[in-house]
Each structure stands twice: as structure tokens, then as C-alpha cells.
Design an enzyme around this catalytic site. Structure first.
Site, PDB file in Angstrom:
ATOM      1  N   HIS A 181     -25.847  24.664 -79.584  1.00  0.00           N
ATOM      2  CA  HIS A 181     -25.228  24.096 -78.382  1.00  0.00           C
ATOM      3  C   HIS A 181     -24.412  25.105 -77.589  1.00  0.00           C
ATOM      4  CE1 HIS A 181     -24.629  21.088 -75.461  1.00  0.00           C
ATOM      5  NE2 HIS A 181     -23.424  21.569 -75.337  1.00  0.00           N
ATOM      6  N   TYR A 221     -24.347  26.968 -73.184  1.00  0.00           N
ATOM      7  CA  TYR A 221     -23.294  27.430 -72.266  1.00  0.00           C
ATOM      8  C   TYR A 221     -23.354  28.943 -72.088  1.00  0.00           C
ATOM      9  CZ  TYR A 221     -22.025  22.631 -72.502  1.00  0.00           C
ATOM     10  OH  TYR A 221     -22.102  21.268 -72.420  1.00  0.00           O
ATOM     11  N   HIS A 268     -34.171  16.385 -69.399  1.00  0.00           N
ATOM     12  CA  HIS A 268     -32.767  16.809 -69.239  1.00  0.00           C
ATOM     13  C   HIS A 268     -32.674  18.330 -69.177  1.00  0.00           C
ATOM     14  CE1 HIS A 268     -28.647  17.822 -70.344  1.00  0.00           C
ATOM     15  NE2 HIS A 268     -29.034  18.263 -71.525  1.00  0.00           N
ATOM     16  N   PHE A 269     -33.300  18.981 -70.149  1.00  0.00           N
ATOM     17  CA  PHE A 269     -32.977  20.418 -70.192  1.00  0.00           C
ATOM     18  C   PHE A 269     -33.765  21.262 -69.190  1.00  0.00           C
ATOM     19  CE2 PHE A 269     -35.651  20.531 -74.237  1.00  0.00           C
ATOM     20  CZ  PHE A 269     -36.628  21.413 -73.801  1.00  0.00           C
ATOM     21  N   HIS A 270     -34.828  20.706 -68.607  1.00  0.00           N
ATOM     22  CA  HIS A 270     -35.435  21.490 -67.530  1.00  0.00           C
ATOM     23  C   HIS A 270     -34.563  21.446 -66.270  1.00  0.00           C
ATOM     24  CE1 HIS A 270     -38.942  21.910 -70.108  1.00  0.00           C
ATOM     25  NE2 HIS A 270     -39.217  22.960 -69.364  1.00  0.00           N
ATOM     26  N   ARG A 318     -41.591  14.021 -77.643  1.00  0.00           N
ATOM     27  CA  ARG A 318     -41.568  15.433 -77.240  1.00  0.00           C
ATOM     28  C   ARG A 318     -42.282  16.249 -78.310  1.00  0.00           C
ATOM     29  NH1 ARG A 318     -35.534  18.024 -78.436  1.00  0.00           N
ATOM     30  NH2 ARG A 318     -36.600  19.881 -77.687  1.00  0.00           N
ATOM     31  N   ARG A 319     -42.560  17.506 -78.019  1.00  0.00           N
ATOM     32  CA  ARG A 319     -43.131  18.463 -78.984  1.00  0.00           C
ATOM     33  C   ARG A 319     -44.375  17.899 -79.678  1.00  0.00           C
ATOM     34  NH1 ARG A 319     -37.609  20.887 -81.725  1.00  0.00           N
ATOM     35  NH2 ARG A 319     -37.423  22.531 -80.203  1.00  0.00           N
TER      36      ARG A 319
HETATM   37 FE1  HAS Z   1     -27.679  19.400 -72.915  1.00  0.00          FE
HETATM   38  C1  HAS Z   1     -29.777  18.561 -75.521  1.00  0.00           C
HETATM   39  C2  HAS Z   1     -25.542  16.884 -73.794  1.00  0.00           C
HETATM   40  C3  HAS Z   1     -25.415  20.448 -70.506  1.00  0.00           C
HETATM   41  C4  HAS Z   1     -29.512  22.282 -72.428  1.00  0.00           C
HETATM   42  N1  HAS Z   1     -29.334  20.246 -73.767  1.00  0.00           N
HETATM   43  C5  HAS Z   1     -30.073  19.714 -74.796  1.00  0.00           C
HETATM   44  C6  HAS Z   1     -31.191  20.572 -75.071  1.00  0.00           C
HETATM   45  C7  HAS Z   1     -31.086  21.643 -74.220  1.00  0.00           C
HETATM   46  C8  HAS Z   1     -29.923  21.420 -73.407  1.00  0.00           C
HETATM   47  C9  HAS Z   1     -32.008  22.839 -74.163  1.00  0.00           C
HETATM   48  O1  HAS Z   1     -25.066  15.071 -76.218  1.00  0.00           O
HETATM   49  C10 HAS Z   1     -32.299  20.300 -76.073  1.00  0.00           C
HETATM   50  C11 HAS Z   1     -32.170  21.052 -77.349  1.00  0.00           C
HETATM   51  C12 HAS Z   1     -33.356  20.766 -78.216  1.00  0.00           C
HETATM   52  O2  HAS Z   1     -34.362  21.478 -78.086  1.00  0.00           O
HETATM   53  O3  HAS Z   1     -33.314  19.804 -78.993  1.00  0.00           O
HETATM   54  N2  HAS Z   1     -25.867  18.753 -72.241  1.00  0.00           N
HETATM   55  C13 HAS Z   1     -25.187  17.676 -72.704  1.00  0.00           C
HETATM   56  C14 HAS Z   1     -23.976  17.490 -71.926  1.00  0.00           C
HETATM   57  C15 HAS Z   1     -23.935  18.498 -70.990  1.00  0.00           C
HETATM   58  C16 HAS Z   1     -25.118  19.294 -71.211  1.00  0.00           C
HETATM   59  C17 HAS Z   1     -22.942  16.421 -72.080  1.00  0.00           C
HETATM   60  N3  HAS Z   1     -27.499  21.028 -71.688  1.00  0.00           N
HETATM   61  C18 HAS Z   1     -26.482  21.273 -70.799  1.00  0.00           C
HETATM   62  C19 HAS Z   1     -26.681  22.548 -70.179  1.00  0.00           C
HETATM   63  C20 HAS Z   1     -27.838  23.073 -70.717  1.00  0.00           C
HETATM   64  C21 HAS Z   1     -28.342  22.099 -71.662  1.00  0.00           C
HETATM   65  C22 HAS Z   1     -25.753  23.161 -69.161  1.00  0.00           C
HETATM   66  C23 HAS Z   1     -28.513  24.376 -70.471  1.00  0.00           C
HETATM   67  C24 HAS Z   1     -28.091  25.295 -69.678  1.00  0.00           C
HETATM   68  N4  HAS Z   1     -27.673  17.991 -74.346  1.00  0.00           N
HETATM   69  C25 HAS Z   1     -26.681  17.098 -74.574  1.00  0.00           C
HETATM   70  C26 HAS Z   1     -26.973  16.349 -75.816  1.00  0.00           C
HETATM   71  C27 HAS Z   1     -28.167  16.843 -76.304  1.00  0.00           C
HETATM   72  C28 HAS Z   1     -28.596  17.856 -75.367  1.00  0.00           C
HETATM   73  C29 HAS Z   1     -26.175  15.296 -76.443  1.00  0.00           C
HETATM   74  C30 HAS Z   1     -28.885  16.423 -77.605  1.00  0.00           C
HETATM   75  C31 HAS Z   1     -29.766  15.273 -77.381  1.00  0.00           C
HETATM   76  C32 HAS Z   1     -30.687  14.985 -78.533  1.00  0.00           C
HETATM   77  O4  HAS Z   1     -30.737  13.810 -78.914  1.00  0.00           O
HETATM   78  O5  HAS Z   1     -31.387  15.843 -79.064  1.00  0.00           O
HETATM   79  C33 HAS Z   1     -22.810  18.733 -69.979  1.00  0.00           C
HETATM   80  O6  HAS Z   1     -22.291  20.033 -70.153  1.00  0.00           O
HETATM   81  C34 HAS Z   1     -23.262  18.530 -68.575  1.00  0.00           C
HETATM   82  C35 HAS Z   1     -22.115  18.573 -67.576  1.00  0.00           C
HETATM   83  C36 HAS Z   1     -22.618  18.781 -66.172  1.00  0.00           C
HETATM   84  C37 HAS Z   1     -22.227  18.118 -65.091  1.00  0.00           C
HETATM   85  C38 HAS Z   1     -22.888  18.423 -63.762  1.00  0.00           C
HETATM   86  C39 HAS Z   1     -21.969  19.136 -62.781  1.00  0.00           C
HETATM   87  C40 HAS Z   1     -22.712  19.433 -61.511  1.00  0.00           C
HETATM   88  C41 HAS Z   1     -22.632  20.593 -60.812  1.00  0.00           C
HETATM   89  C42 HAS Z   1     -23.457  20.745 -59.559  1.00  0.00           C
HETATM   90  C43 HAS Z   1     -22.641  20.397 -58.294  1.00  0.00           C
HETATM   91  C44 HAS Z   1     -23.468  20.562 -57.073  1.00  0.00           C
HETATM   92  C45 HAS Z   1     -22.993  21.049 -55.895  1.00  0.00           C
HETATM   93  C46 HAS Z   1     -23.930  21.205 -54.732  1.00  0.00           C
HETATM   94  C47 HAS Z   1     -21.592  21.486 -55.692  1.00  0.00           C
HETATM   95  C48 HAS Z   1     -21.188  17.098 -65.140  1.00  0.00           C
HETATM   96  C49 HAS Z   1     -21.732  21.716 -61.198  1.00  0.00           C
HETATM   97  C50 HAS Z   1     -23.598  20.218 -53.629  1.00  0.00           C
HETATM   98  C51 HAS Z   1     -24.255  20.611 -52.362  1.00  0.00           C
HETATM   99  C52 HAS Z   1     -25.313  20.004 -51.826  1.00  0.00           C
HETATM  100  C53 HAS Z   1     -25.841  20.526 -50.560  1.00  0.00           C
HETATM  101  C54 HAS Z   1     -25.979  18.827 -52.457  1.00  0.00           C
END
Ligand code: HAS
Length: 557
Positions: free
Chosen positions: A218, A222, A372-374, A435-436
Site C-alpha cells: 500500500h 503513495y 479503481h486503480f487504473h 479480476r485476474r
Molecule cells: Fe487504492 C486497492 C483504498 C488511493 C492504487 N489501490 C488498490 C490497488 C491499487 C491501488 C493498485 O481500502 C490494487 C492492489 C491489488 O492489486 O490488489 N486507494 C484507497 C484509498 C485511496 C486510494 C482510500 N490507490 C490509491 C492510489 C493508488 C491506488 C493513489 C495509486 C496511485 N485501494 C484502496 C483499498 C484497496 C485498494 C481499500 C484494496 C481493495 C481490495 O479489496 O483489494 C485514497 O488515497 C484516495 C484519496 C483520493 C481522493 C481524490 C482527491 C482528488 C484530487 C483531484 C482533484 C482535481 C482537481 C481538478 C483539483 C480523495 C486530488 C479540478 C479541475 C477541473 C477542471 C475538473
């Protein structure tokens, strides 16, 4: 800033080598969508079987490319902000180890000796060549960090009154997380898996290897994300013609990642039988907490964009979004950054769904997860890697960027591809699409008794998305390699767009030092992993190893 020949060679190698492998990584990604949509009903194509291809896709795209990029972007960032190069020996040894490790991994995967996916824990088994190669890649990246620490102390000695530049803080936080979280995986690969794979040990504790992997797995996400955040905070406001809305908020976000990104790996193991509900609840709560620095980033970066758009004449609460330089050729980096941010809104929200123990039961091990992760890895992470690789290659090699209009198109085509791919995956996942799994051999094969017509539209949407992403990748490779193969026109240099802060904020002492945060991070890691380890030793044990490479079931009677 001028650059020595050796440093230049190291940086360009660190960009060229993973980008070349990325061609193989992307090919295998598109092949996944073809297999799974049932276009082909075979176990292998062109001598590469389904799991071998999936392993190459994951390892090259998510481990090799991301690690090389974090190191190379770190080299450029520290040199630019500290105005000096790290000790030659550190960056040379680091790159040599990373290249050797990657070659070992590639040979193991191409020859079919490593097919245990990018989540390399038991009972699936890889060749020791793969485990040692991966360890070398990781150790190489540590050595680069040690070189940066040395020049940071030199700089601090000469500038005792200056605070750590934000980009350096982001980079150091990221590599501190990396250093800590790679220790368990180094133990897993070198001490447990390599002897097991060599046949020196005849029993293995499977849940222990899974836990050690996710202690790394995990924070790893980050480690992929934080270089993109460094770019969003320190480069994007400048590119868009504005200023960073709040430097203090950005510092706090990075420091929160330092304490919160490591103790949450158990959320990948909500279905792991050996962990007690208390251990899982704690991981779930901390996972909600680790979303906070990303919510803060959405606000700070959003406000910085709004400020820039208003400087460009925008008015209104939402209409500023149309006043940004989406298609300006000389601001091509903007497209890569904004498309990543847009995808991350959805990638982040789906992450919060996963974090809930109860909702996780619905989505775990379904196609929802790759959906999610893509939108996270193939969103902000890869798009910032692609944009910044063009930028750094061009400035460090002294070569003009080729086919600039194509370079501008790439992120928008990619965005459409990822959106369709993830939509197909997630809607299928909610119907239980696994998946997989090579679905073309079963659920999407009309000849199979397992055929499920509900998976046809979802896997077809995923296929269309995958093909569009493949087209974006081909356009990108054309731009990248045409630039790399062209003649030098400018003096090679290290240069980064540097954003000013909008307000002169009061210094907050706790945001100017990493030490208390580092201590707190270790304490929080222990609050999760001491109970987790107790669970492991109480409810599981090493079992005699009768796992066959093609069958993860223990055949020991
Ligand atoms: Fe995740 C599984 C929970 C973030 C990658 N995650 C994965 C896996 C990957 C992955 C690869 O709780 C699969 C692993 C595997 O192969 O089994 N993930 C989270 C949570 C967050 C999160 C709570 N994940 C990421 C990030 C990744 C990533 C970042 C890669 C870089 N994830 C999980 C959980 C699993 C999981 C479980 C396990 C599930 C299972 O059952 O196997 C948080 O950090 C996300 C917080 C993000 C936000 C979004 C903020 C938005 C922003 C954009 C703002 C846009 C603007 C533009 C300003 C709250 C910053 C506006 C302007 C315009 C013009 C529109």
C-alpha cells in the site's frame, strides 16, 4: 543549470530504459482486454501466456517505470533546488543496480520463470532470479536517496536560515516512506521467498508473506503518487500562469502521507482469515484518514487553478474551468496534469468505497479493483510520468520536443481510454466479474458452460477503452522516441518550472521538520502491525511446501 556528462547519462538512461520496456507493458495491457472480452479463447498468444503477460504488465508499468521515474525526477528536483549534483558514486551505483535488477526481472518474466503477478507473495512462486532482481532495483533506488541526503545536509550547512524547499520535502517524504516500507518486502523476497524458490526450505507461512507484501504494497501506491503531487504543487501553478494557493497546506499534506500511508496495508486483506476484526477495523479507520491529504490537495490545487484562470480573465464560480490552457502547445504539460487530476477524482472516490470493510466484501477480487486503480495509477501517476519524461528528456538531452501537437493530444486520448476501460471494469465488477481471470476461456466464451452474457457489454467497453489507451500510447512513443533519436539543438541542462506561493504565510515550526513525523509514523506502523503479527503467529503457521507452479493449492496430505 548546467549538468555533468555522467549525471546526464544516468538521467537519460533512467528515462530511456523503462520507457522502452513500457512498450511491452502497454502491449500486454491491451492483450488483457482482448483476452477478457472473449475476442480470443486461448491461454496464450505469441508464446506469452495470460498470467505471464499480466505479470509483465503489472511489474513493468507499476514497479519498474514508477521506480525509475521517482529516482530520475528526484535527481532532477534535488539538483535544481539545491543547485548541485549528488555524489557521483551514489547515482552511478544506484543506476547500475537498478538496470541490472530490471534486466533480471525482464529475463525471468519473458522466459516464463516469473508469472506470480506484481503482487509477489506465496503460494505463487517465481524464480529466485526475479526476487533478487526486484531487490536490486529497490536497493538501487535507496542508494540514490542516500546521495540526496548528503547534498541536502551540505546545502543546509550553507543556508541555515532557509527552509526546506517544498519539492525537496515532497521528495524526501516519498523516499522515507519507500525506505521504511521496502524493508518488509526485502525480508519477504530475500529471506523467505528466495530460499523457498531455490528449494532450500520446504515449508512456508503463506499469510506471513502476504502481510509482508502488503506492508509494502500500500505505501507503494503513495510512492507512485507523491512525485505527481510534487509536480502538482510545485510545477503546475507555474505552467498554468498562476501561483500555489498555500505552501503550508501542501507541506501538511506531504507530512500526513508520511504518517498515514504505511499503517494501512491490511485494507488489502479484509478477507484474510487470520486477522481479527479489530485489526481490520483499525486499518479501515486509518485508510479513511489517508484520504485527507488528497482531499486537501484537491482543494489547494483546485484553488491554484482557479486563481490562474481568473488571472486569464475568467469569472464565475465554475466557468473558470474553461479558461485553462488545455490545448496550448507550449504548455503541453498542462494536459498531462489536468487529465490526471480529473481521473483521480473518480479514482479517489472509488478508493474510499474500498476502504469500507463492508463494501469491500462486495468489490474485493472483482473487476471493480482494476477499475479503481487504473484511475489512480493510469491516471495522475502515469500521466505525470509521461508528461514529465518528455519535459526532462528534452531539457537534459538538449533536444527539441518533436511532434508537439501529438504530444498535446496524448493525455486527452488516454483520458477517454481510461474512462471507458474503468467504467467497463467497475460495472462488470459490481456484477461479480472476477479480476485476474482469462474470461475468454470461460465467462465470455459462448462455447463454455460458464458463459455469462451479462459480462459481454462490460468486457466490450473495457476492450474499447483498452484499444483507445493503446492508440494514445503509440502516439506517445512516436513523440518520445522521435525526440530521443533527433539531433541535439540546445545546451543540455536541468531546468524545472518553479511555482511561487500566493501568500507569504507564517512559518509553522512543526511543518518545517520531518523528525517528529518520522517517529509518529513508526509508532502508527506498530499500532497496526504488532497486532497483525500476533494474529499471524496465533492463527497460522508454516506449512510443508507442496505448491506446484501451476497450482497454488497445497497438495500435501
Ligand atoms: Fe487504492 C486497492 C483504498 C488511493 C492504487 N489501490 C488498490 C490497488 C491499487 C491501488 C493498485 O481500502 C490494487 C492492489 C491489488 O492489486 O490488489 N486507494 C484507497 C484509498 C485511496 C486510494 C482510500 N490507490 C490509491 C492510489 C493508488 C491506488 C493513489 C495509486 C496511485 N485501494 C484502496 C483499498 C484497496 C485498494 C481499500 C484494496 C481493495 C481490495 O479489496 O483489494 C485514497 O488515497 C484516495 C484519496 C483520493 C481522493 C481524490 C482527491 C482528488 C484530487 C483531484 C482533484 C482535481 C482537481 C481538478 C483539483 C480523495 C486530488 C479540478 C479541475 C477541473 C477542471 C475538473
Amino acid at each position: 543549470m548546467t549538468i555533468s556528462k555522467t549525471y546526464k547519462t544516468v538521467i537519460l538512461t533512467g528515462l530511456l530504459m523503462p520507457m522502452t520496456l513500457f512498450i511491452l507493458g502497454c502491449y500486454n495491457g491491451v492483450m488483457q482486454t482482448i483476452y477478457r472480452a472473449g475476442v480470443i479463447h486461448k491461454a496464450s498468444v505469441a508464446g506469452i501466456n495470460y498470467y505471464q503477460g499480466l505479470t509483465m504488465h503489472g511489474v513493468i508499468n507499476a514497479i519498474v517505470l514508477t521506480t525509475f521515474f521517482a529516482v530520475v525526477f528526484g535527481h532532477v528536483t534535488v539538483a535544481w533546488y539545491l543547485k548541485r549534483e549528488p555524489p557521483k558514486l551514489t547515482y552511478q551505483i544506484s543506476m547500475v543496480l537498478m538496470v541490472i535488477g530490471t534486466l533480471m526481472d525482464t529475463v525471468a518474466m519473458v522466459t516464463g520463470k516469473a508469472q506470480a503477478l506484481y503482487t509477489f507473495y506465496a503460494p505463487l512462486k517465481d524464480s529466485p532470479f526475479f526476487y533478487i532482481g526486484t531487490a536490486l532495483l529497490i536497493i538501487g533506488s535507496w542508494i540514490a536517496f542516500f546521495g540526496w541526503i548528503k547534498i541536502w545536509y551540505d546545502w543546509k550547512g550553507e543556508n541555515p536560515d532557509k527552509k526546506m524547499p517544498l519539492a525537496i520535502l515532497g521528495t524526501f517524504v516519498n523516499f522515507s516512506i519507500w525506505l521504511i516500507c521496502t524493508l518488509p518486502v526485502a525480508y519477504e523476497t530475500l529471506i523467505i521467498l528466495t530460499p523457498w524458490s531455490l528449494g532450500w526450505t520446504d515449508s512456508i507461512n503463506v499469510p506471513l508473506t502476504r502481510m509482508l507484501f502488503w506492508m509494502f504494497g500500500h505505501p507503494l501506491v503513495y510512492f507512485w503518487l507523491l512525485p505527481a503531487y510534487v509536480a502538482y504543487y510545485t510545477i503546475l501553478p507555474n505552467v498554468v500562469g498562476g501561483k500555489l494557493y498555500s505552501g503550508n497546506a501542501a507541506r501538511l499534506a506531504f507530512l500526513l502521507f508520511l504518517i498515514l500511508s504505511m499503517p494501512v496495508g491490511v485494507h488489502h486483506q479484509f478477507s484474510e482469515p487470520v486477522f481479527t476484526p479489530g485489526t481490520k477495523l483499525w486499518a479501515s479507520l486509518l485508510t479513511y484518514a489517508v484520504a485527507i491529504p488528497s482531499f486537501m490537495t484537491a482543494f489547494t490545487v483546485g484553488a491554484s487553478l482557479e486563481y490562474a484562470a481568473k488571472k486569464r480573465g475568467a469569472k464565475g464560480v465554475f466557468s473558470w474551468m474553461w479558461k485553462l490552457p488545455y490545448f496550448e502547445v507550449d504548455k503541453y504539460l498542462f494536459g498531462y496534469f489536468i487529465c490526471g487530476l480529473i481521473l483521480f477524482i473518480f479514482g479517489g472516490l472509488t478508493g474510499i468505497v474500498n476502504a469500507s470493510y463492508t463494501l469491500n466484501q462486495l468489490v474485493h477480487n472483482t473487476d471493480w479493483l482494476p477499475g479503481h486503480f487504473h484511475m489512480t495509477v493510469a491516471g495522475p501517476v502515469i500521466l505525470v510520468i509521461l508528461g514529465m519524461s518528455l519535459y526532462m528528456y528534452s531539457s537534459v538531452s538538449g533536444k527539441e520536443l518533436k511532434f508537439k501537437t501529438f504530444a498535446v493530444m496524448v493525455p486527452y486520448v488516454w483520458l477517454v481510454g481510461v474512462a471507458l476501460l474503468s467504467h467497463g471494469l467497475m460495472s462488470g465488477g459490481l456484477m461479480g466479474e472476477p479480476r485476474r481471470t482469462n474470461l475468454g476461456l470461460s465467462y465470455t466464451n459462448p462455447e463454455s458452460p460458464l458463459f455469462n452474457p451479462h459480462f459481454v457489454p462490460t468486457t466490450s467497453t473495457t476492450l474499447v477503452g483498452g484499444i483507445i489507451m493503446g492508440i494514445a500510447a503509440i502516439i506517445y512513443f512516436t513523440v518520445f522516441f522521435a525526440t530521443a533519436l533527433s539531433k541535439r539543438t540546445n545546451e543540455p541542462q536541468i531546468i524545472l518550472p518553479e511555482s511561487e506561493e500566493l501568500y507569504e504565510e507564517k512559518d509553522i515550526p512543526i511543518l518545517l521538520t520531518m523528525k517528529p513525523w518520522l517517529i509518529l509514523s513508526i509508532v502508527l506502523v506498530m499500532t497496526t502491525y504488532v497486532p497483525a503479527l500476533i494474529n499471524i503467529y496465533k492463527y497460522s503457521k508454516s506449512v510443508p511446501n507442496k505448491y506446484q507452479p501451476d497450482n497454488p493449492q497445497n497438495l500435501q496430505k
